[in-house]
Scaffold this active site. Sequence first.
Site, PDB file in Angstrom:
ATOM      1  N   LYS A   7      12.559 -23.486  20.078  1.00  0.00           N
ATOM      2  CA  LYS A   7      13.890 -23.816  20.602  1.00  0.00           C
ATOM      3  C   LYS A   7      14.046 -25.332  20.734  1.00  0.00           C
ATOM      4  O   LYS A   7      15.048 -25.908  20.299  1.00  0.00           O
ATOM      5  CB  LYS A   7      14.065 -23.128  21.959  1.00  0.00           C
ATOM      6  CG  LYS A   7      15.467 -23.130  22.459  1.00  0.00           C
ATOM      7  CD  LYS A   7      15.590 -22.318  23.741  1.00  0.00           C
ATOM      8  CE  LYS A   7      15.662 -20.843  23.448  1.00  0.00           C
ATOM      9  NZ  LYS A   7      15.321 -19.987  24.570  1.00  0.00           N
ATOM     10  N   ARG A  22      15.043 -23.430  30.045  1.00  0.00           N
ATOM     11  CA  ARG A  22      14.669 -22.274  29.212  1.00  0.00           C
ATOM     12  C   ARG A  22      13.261 -22.462  28.676  1.00  0.00           C
ATOM     13  O   ARG A  22      12.869 -23.577  28.327  1.00  0.00           O
ATOM     14  CB  ARG A  22      15.586 -22.154  27.996  1.00  0.00           C
ATOM     15  CG  ARG A  22      17.024 -21.927  28.315  1.00  0.00           C
ATOM     16  CD  ARG A  22      17.841 -22.035  27.027  1.00  0.00           C
ATOM     17  NE  ARG A  22      19.145 -22.578  27.304  1.00  0.00           N
ATOM     18  CZ  ARG A  22      20.278 -21.859  27.295  1.00  0.00           C
ATOM     19  NH1 ARG A  22      20.252 -20.597  26.984  1.00  0.00           N
ATOM     20  NH2 ARG A  22      21.419 -22.424  27.581  1.00  0.00           N
ATOM     21  N   GLY A  43       9.348 -11.219  26.791  1.00  0.00           N
ATOM     22  CA  GLY A  43       8.385 -11.047  27.882  1.00  0.00           C
ATOM     23  C   GLY A  43       8.115 -12.328  28.629  1.00  0.00           C
ATOM     24  O   GLY A  43       7.462 -12.331  29.661  1.00  0.00           O
ATOM     25  N   MET A  71       9.612 -16.016  30.502  1.00  0.00           N
ATOM     26  CA  MET A  71      10.792 -16.407  31.242  1.00  0.00           C
ATOM     27  C   MET A  71      11.875 -16.839  30.287  1.00  0.00           C
ATOM     28  O   MET A  71      11.617 -17.533  29.322  1.00  0.00           O
ATOM     29  CB  MET A  71      10.474 -17.581  32.164  1.00  0.00           C
ATOM     30  CG  MET A  71      11.618 -17.835  33.107  1.00  0.00           C
ATOM     31  SD  MET A  71      11.626 -19.484  33.777  1.00  0.00           S
ATOM     32  CE  MET A  71      12.811 -20.271  32.716  1.00  0.00           C
ATOM     33  N   ARG A 108      18.411 -20.800  15.197  1.00  0.00           N
ATOM     34  CA  ARG A 108      17.086 -20.309  14.795  1.00  0.00           C
ATOM     35  C   ARG A 108      17.274 -19.379  13.606  1.00  0.00           C
ATOM     36  O   ARG A 108      18.393 -18.953  13.322  1.00  0.00           O
ATOM     37  CB  ARG A 108      16.410 -19.575  15.951  1.00  0.00           C
ATOM     38  CG  ARG A 108      17.214 -18.388  16.432  1.00  0.00           C
ATOM     39  CD  ARG A 108      16.527 -17.701  17.585  1.00  0.00           C
ATOM     40  NE  ARG A 108      17.501 -16.851  18.265  1.00  0.00           N
ATOM     41  CZ  ARG A 108      17.262 -16.126  19.341  1.00  0.00           C
ATOM     42  NH1 ARG A 108      16.078 -16.165  19.878  1.00  0.00           N
ATOM     43  NH2 ARG A 108      18.186 -15.384  19.889  1.00  0.00           N
ATOM     44  N   HIS A 128      -3.181  16.332   4.881  1.00  0.00           N
ATOM     45  CA  HIS A 128      -2.694  17.017   3.683  1.00  0.00           C
ATOM     46  C   HIS A 128      -1.184  16.873   3.545  1.00  0.00           C
ATOM     47  O   HIS A 128      -0.661  16.472   2.494  1.00  0.00           O
ATOM     48  CB  HIS A 128      -3.103  18.493   3.769  1.00  0.00           C
ATOM     49  CG  HIS A 128      -2.636  19.307   2.623  1.00  0.00           C
ATOM     50  ND1 HIS A 128      -1.447  19.990   2.645  1.00  0.00           N
ATOM     51  CD2 HIS A 128      -3.165  19.517   1.401  1.00  0.00           C
ATOM     52  CE1 HIS A 128      -1.272  20.605   1.492  1.00  0.00           C
ATOM     53  NE2 HIS A 128      -2.315  20.332   0.716  1.00  0.00           N
ATOM     54  N   ARG A 159      -3.905  13.686  -9.327  1.00  0.00           N
ATOM     55  CA  ARG A 159      -4.742  14.696  -8.658  1.00  0.00           C
ATOM     56  C   ARG A 159      -4.473  16.034  -9.341  1.00  0.00           C
ATOM     57  O   ARG A 159      -3.444  16.654  -9.105  1.00  0.00           O
ATOM     58  CB  ARG A 159      -4.388  14.784  -7.182  1.00  0.00           C
ATOM     59  CG  ARG A 159      -4.768  13.552  -6.360  1.00  0.00           C
ATOM     60  CD  ARG A 159      -4.290  13.776  -4.925  1.00  0.00           C
ATOM     61  NE  ARG A 159      -4.865  12.829  -3.976  1.00  0.00           N
ATOM     62  CZ  ARG A 159      -4.210  11.789  -3.478  1.00  0.00           C
ATOM     63  NH1 ARG A 159      -2.976  11.527  -3.860  1.00  0.00           N
ATOM     64  NH2 ARG A 159      -4.802  10.993  -2.594  1.00  0.00           N
ATOM     65  N   ARG A 201      -7.967  12.583 -12.572  1.00  0.00           N
ATOM     66  CA  ARG A 201      -9.181  12.926 -11.850  1.00  0.00           C
ATOM     67  C   ARG A 201      -9.500  14.405 -12.036  1.00  0.00           C
ATOM     68  O   ARG A 201      -8.614  15.247 -11.918  1.00  0.00           O
ATOM     69  CB  ARG A 201      -8.988  12.630 -10.367  1.00  0.00           C
ATOM     70  CG  ARG A 201     -10.174  13.027  -9.522  1.00  0.00           C
ATOM     71  CD  ARG A 201      -9.953  12.669  -8.086  1.00  0.00           C
ATOM     72  NE  ARG A 201      -9.030  13.573  -7.438  1.00  0.00           N
ATOM     73  CZ  ARG A 201      -8.638  13.441  -6.166  1.00  0.00           C
ATOM     74  NH1 ARG A 201      -9.085  12.427  -5.450  1.00  0.00           N
ATOM     75  NH2 ARG A 201      -7.810  14.294  -5.624  1.00  0.00           N
ATOM     76  N   GLU A 241     -16.057   6.545  -3.320  1.00  0.00           N
ATOM     77  CA  GLU A 241     -15.483   7.019  -2.062  1.00  0.00           C
ATOM     78  C   GLU A 241     -16.553   7.515  -1.103  1.00  0.00           C
ATOM     79  O   GLU A 241     -16.260   8.171  -0.111  1.00  0.00           O
ATOM     80  CB  GLU A 241     -14.405   8.078  -2.314  1.00  0.00           C
ATOM     81  CG  GLU A 241     -14.777   9.162  -3.285  1.00  0.00           C
ATOM     82  CD  GLU A 241     -13.614  10.133  -3.588  1.00  0.00           C
ATOM     83  OE1 GLU A 241     -12.607  10.137  -2.872  1.00  0.00           O
ATOM     84  OE2 GLU A 241     -13.759  10.898  -4.560  1.00  0.00           O
ATOM     85  N   SER A 244     -12.581   3.298  -9.288  1.00  0.00           N
ATOM     86  CA  SER A 244     -11.379   3.303  -8.465  1.00  0.00           C
ATOM     87  C   SER A 244     -11.826   3.673  -7.061  1.00  0.00           C
ATOM     88  O   SER A 244     -12.416   4.733  -6.854  1.00  0.00           O
ATOM     89  CB  SER A 244     -10.386   4.323  -9.009  1.00  0.00           C
ATOM     90  OG  SER A 244      -9.223   4.296  -8.227  1.00  0.00           O
ATOM     91  N   THR A 279     -10.268   4.992  -1.047  1.00  0.00           N
ATOM     92  CA  THR A 279     -10.481   4.469   0.304  1.00  0.00           C
ATOM     93  C   THR A 279     -10.129   5.482   1.394  1.00  0.00           C
ATOM     94  O   THR A 279     -10.462   5.266   2.550  1.00  0.00           O
ATOM     95  CB  THR A 279      -9.688   3.161   0.504  1.00  0.00           C
ATOM     96  OG1 THR A 279      -8.379   3.357  -0.020  1.00  0.00           O
ATOM     97  CG2 THR A 279     -10.355   2.012  -0.212  1.00  0.00           C
ATOM     98  N   CYS A 295      -7.275   3.579  -5.193  1.00  0.00           N
ATOM     99  CA  CYS A 295      -6.309   4.680  -5.286  1.00  0.00           C
ATOM    100  C   CYS A 295      -6.130   5.414  -3.970  1.00  0.00           C
ATOM    101  O   CYS A 295      -5.384   6.380  -3.894  1.00  0.00           O
ATOM    102  CB  CYS A 295      -6.665   5.644  -6.401  1.00  0.00           C
ATOM    103  SG  CYS A 295      -8.223   6.484  -6.133  1.00  0.00           S
ATOM    104  N   TYR A 340      -6.318  -3.746  -9.816  1.00  0.00           N
ATOM    105  CA  TYR A 340      -5.060  -3.049  -9.545  1.00  0.00           C
ATOM    106  C   TYR A 340      -5.144  -2.225  -8.275  1.00  0.00           C
ATOM    107  O   TYR A 340      -6.230  -1.917  -7.793  1.00  0.00           O
ATOM    108  CB  TYR A 340      -4.655  -2.153 -10.727  1.00  0.00           C
ATOM    109  CG  TYR A 340      -5.594  -1.002 -11.007  1.00  0.00           C
ATOM    110  CD1 TYR A 340      -5.396   0.240 -10.401  1.00  0.00           C
ATOM    111  CD2 TYR A 340      -6.670  -1.141 -11.882  1.00  0.00           C
ATOM    112  CE1 TYR A 340      -6.253   1.293 -10.653  1.00  0.00           C
ATOM    113  CE2 TYR A 340      -7.532  -0.090 -12.135  1.00  0.00           C
ATOM    114  CZ  TYR A 340      -7.324   1.125 -11.521  1.00  0.00           C
ATOM    115  OH  TYR A 340      -8.171   2.175 -11.761  1.00  0.00           O
TER     116      TYR A 340
HETATM  117  C1  PEP Z   1      -9.382   8.952  -1.689  1.00  0.00           C
HETATM  118  O1  PEP Z   1     -10.279   9.620  -1.183  1.00  0.00           O
HETATM  119  O2  PEP Z   1      -9.136   7.801  -1.357  1.00  0.00           O
HETATM  120  C2  PEP Z   1      -8.509   9.537  -2.724  1.00  0.00           C
HETATM  121  C3  PEP Z   1      -7.611   8.794  -3.328  1.00  0.00           C
HETATM  122  O3  PEP Z   1      -8.637  10.853  -2.981  1.00  0.00           O
HETATM  123  P1  PEP Z   1      -8.073  12.044  -2.093  1.00  0.00           P
HETATM  124  O4  PEP Z   1      -7.092  11.460  -1.132  1.00  0.00           O
HETATM  125  O5  PEP Z   1      -7.431  12.992  -3.046  1.00  0.00           O
HETATM  126  O6  PEP Z   1      -9.292  12.584  -1.460  1.00  0.00           O
HETATM  127 MG    MG Z   2     -11.011  11.383  -2.146  1.00  0.00          MG
END
Ligand code: PEP
Ligand code: MG
Length: 875
Positions: A22, A92, A101, A103, A336, A452, A559, A615, A742, A761, A764, A828, A848
């Site tokens: 400010k 101010r 949060g 003054m 601002r 799921h 998948r 896959r 994985e 790949s 995660t 992935c 990627y």
């Molecule tokens: C993963 O495990 O990150 C993955 C992409 O496979 P899925 O979610 O199908 O287990």
């Molecule tokens: Mg998996």
Amino acid sequence: MALWVRRFTEGTAADRDLLGGKGANLAEMTRLGLPVPPGFTVTTEACRSFFERGGDVPETLWDEVACAIEAISEATGRQFGDEREPLLVSVRSGARFSMPGMMDTILNLGLTPASVEGFGQVAGERFVLDAFRRLLHMFGHVALGLPDEPFEEIMTHARQSAGVQHDNELNVEQMRAVVDASLAVYPEHGVEFPLDPWEQLRLAVLAVFNSWNTERAVAYREAEGISHDLGTAANVQAMVFGNLGDTSASGVAFTRDPSTGAPGLFGEYLINAQGEDVVAGIRTPFPIEEMAQAPGFEAAYQELLTIAGKLETHYREMQDLEFTVERSKLYMLQTRTGKRTADAAARIAVEMVEQGLIDPKTAVSRVEPDQIERLLHPRIDDRESLEVIARGLPASPGAVTGRLVFTSEDAVYQGRVGVSVILVRPETSADDFPGINAAVGVLTARGGMTSHAAVVARGMGKPAVTGCADLDIDVKAGVLKVNGHELSSHDLITIDGATGRVILGAAQMRPADLNSAEIRSLLSWADDERRLKVRANADTPEDARRARRFGAEGIGLCRTEHMFFATERLPVMRKMILARTEDERAEALERLEAFQVDDFYGIFKAMEGLPVTIRTVDPPLHEFLPTSGTEIKALAAEIGWRSNDLTARVHSMREENPMLGLRGCRVGVIWPEVTRMQARAIFRAAVRCHNEGLKAIPEIMIPLVSTPEELKRQKAVVDAAAEQVFGDAGVRIEYLVGTMIEVPRAALVADEIAEHAAFFSFGTNDLTQTTMALSRDDAGSFLAAYIDRGILPSDPFRTIDQAGVGQLVQIGASRGRMRKPALKLGICGEHGGDPASIEFFHRSGLDYVSCSPFRVPVARLAAAHAALEFEAADR
Ligand code: PEP
Ligand code: MG
């Protein structure tokens, strides 16, 4: 120059660290020659020094403040503490980052009972009394910590006994009674209102400093990752009055429309009011354009237009302005960067490039990746009032209205007769796939962001809200109880997968804007900046086409198991799993292969010329089998088994820990014929494309590998299938075989695994599950509490846990590349569509990311942000 205090004439916008946002902007506006009431900033350094000294201000601070007040007096001709024409100031807070949060504001500081009398004779009694009662309330509350309520009650009581609706209708006598009552609040709380204006000022500045450490301010900084060491500045400025009659006003304005981005001043103003009245909604303000014709405001409006344009050009950014008109004269109180919606962000960024105000790189950096996704789905029109009955996790964005159904069967049935339904389940399993497919949206009581329901819905681009713990679902009775509401099957609800809201009835929607010129320009500029490629997780030709429209550069994860859940295929899949002889299995596999050739052909065609990673089958096989007694009986009759035999068989396949059981590549290792069937189907589809002149680029991916031997064996099966299909067809098609990393062990032995892989790949989702021992399906019940209590910074299934899971990604990537420099590296898991994770993957040198089709534009923008930030950090 003073040490701890800077006058507005002494700073610039670049001094944000020292002056706070400010203060720096007030200094900048002053420097630009705009009509800013004179003032000064007590610096953040003074605040830090105050804390370092354990609550003592630096020695010269009050002297410097006195000098700076003197300068304001010179500019305004008014003296602090004068009884007839006192200098009044506002105080101010203003930190480097704007922080709720802390003054906020004290107005009219400097008034005392003595000056109220004298000043009243000059400026009008009613006006001065009104200014004083505001000071008493604000000062009491923010500087001395008195509660708001007694002051509010005094006003309410005054209005009621005077029989008026608005504060400004109270007469002098009534206002005087309000002032007296407000003064009396102080001793009731054991404090005194300071009669010395200097004492008021000192207490106000200290209150600003101390507000840096209120619980709310600390919690806010923690959540936003802002350092606790910065401290706040305090801005002291000569008051100007928007409540000096019918040619005075206070207002706020944006230099462009913050909800649409349309050019032109957008805002509102309130005649005869102080700034806080506009925000507090005490009276309804007028649209700013009306100021142009309002008597006494015409010139001020023209000046405001000019200033707004000047500030926007100067900052090269949309501005949010506060102003006051005192007796027809305009004063600027704040500027601002303006907050804006997703639509406005995209439009403003692109139009500013067209106007030559910013370059494309800046435009890209001005739009938050997550904002883009909101533009790709229909959204709830928040301008309408909504009855929100519960909140869950925002698992798959988009908003949708539909009738409640509690079973997959009902969803399929209703879907067939053309009714839009939302499938509401305690949680979903593979059995619910047809129901999710038929529904327009999914709502579950349990399950996190990678449950799921969430994964399947995201893949299909359907809105989903998961982990909505307040839902009490009685599937049998067809009743949903939620926070005092009782809903039955086929009642209408709306879910908002972008925010997790569950809304009663049909909410008003705004359509998706998939293809606006602004988004296309923005994303194409983003593509110029990014290094990470972006692919999509897609399992059907339709998903693949959508992904491609959104800019996907291939499929990173198809998948295949989803393909086996279709109504006409599930019985064949079940026959294959339950086969008692080789022949029975071979026959079922042959039929599945025919289906799969069509599936893969459709996807290759949609992704013509781009790589498609397919896959091999991944989930535990029992997921394909029925669970309830009735279903088992029905299947037994269908395939000619005795019901008891089938029940025993289904039970024998049940696993205690299915996520750690016979799943992933283990299925293909134990039954190579399943992998062979899938590989043959992939190659036959590729040959069909080739024969039609279409280029298919298959990449076959083996899941859940943890030893090199598993991959080696599965690769051998795939290569043999390729030889056979290509030999029969008389053509050869380039293909790759790779694996998912994985499982932590796979990351650690990635060099050995790389011997057999052309790409890795990183899955995660499972890597998070297996590294942190966190079940993807069950963690929803406690993850929120973990995050609330600060044990985890965020949901590790959404944003990669860099210290653990992320490190395994880096280890896997570098060990893999060490052995095979040309190894392609991708992501992935769901993290492939998360901006914060994408930044990490960029830094980790991956090639990627792959994410659900609707996240593709988000990932494109996030990858560009990552590249730009990396570039900036490098400089
Ligand atoms: C993963 O495990 O990150 C993955 C992409 O496979 P899925 O979610 O199908 O287990
Ligand atoms: Mg998996």
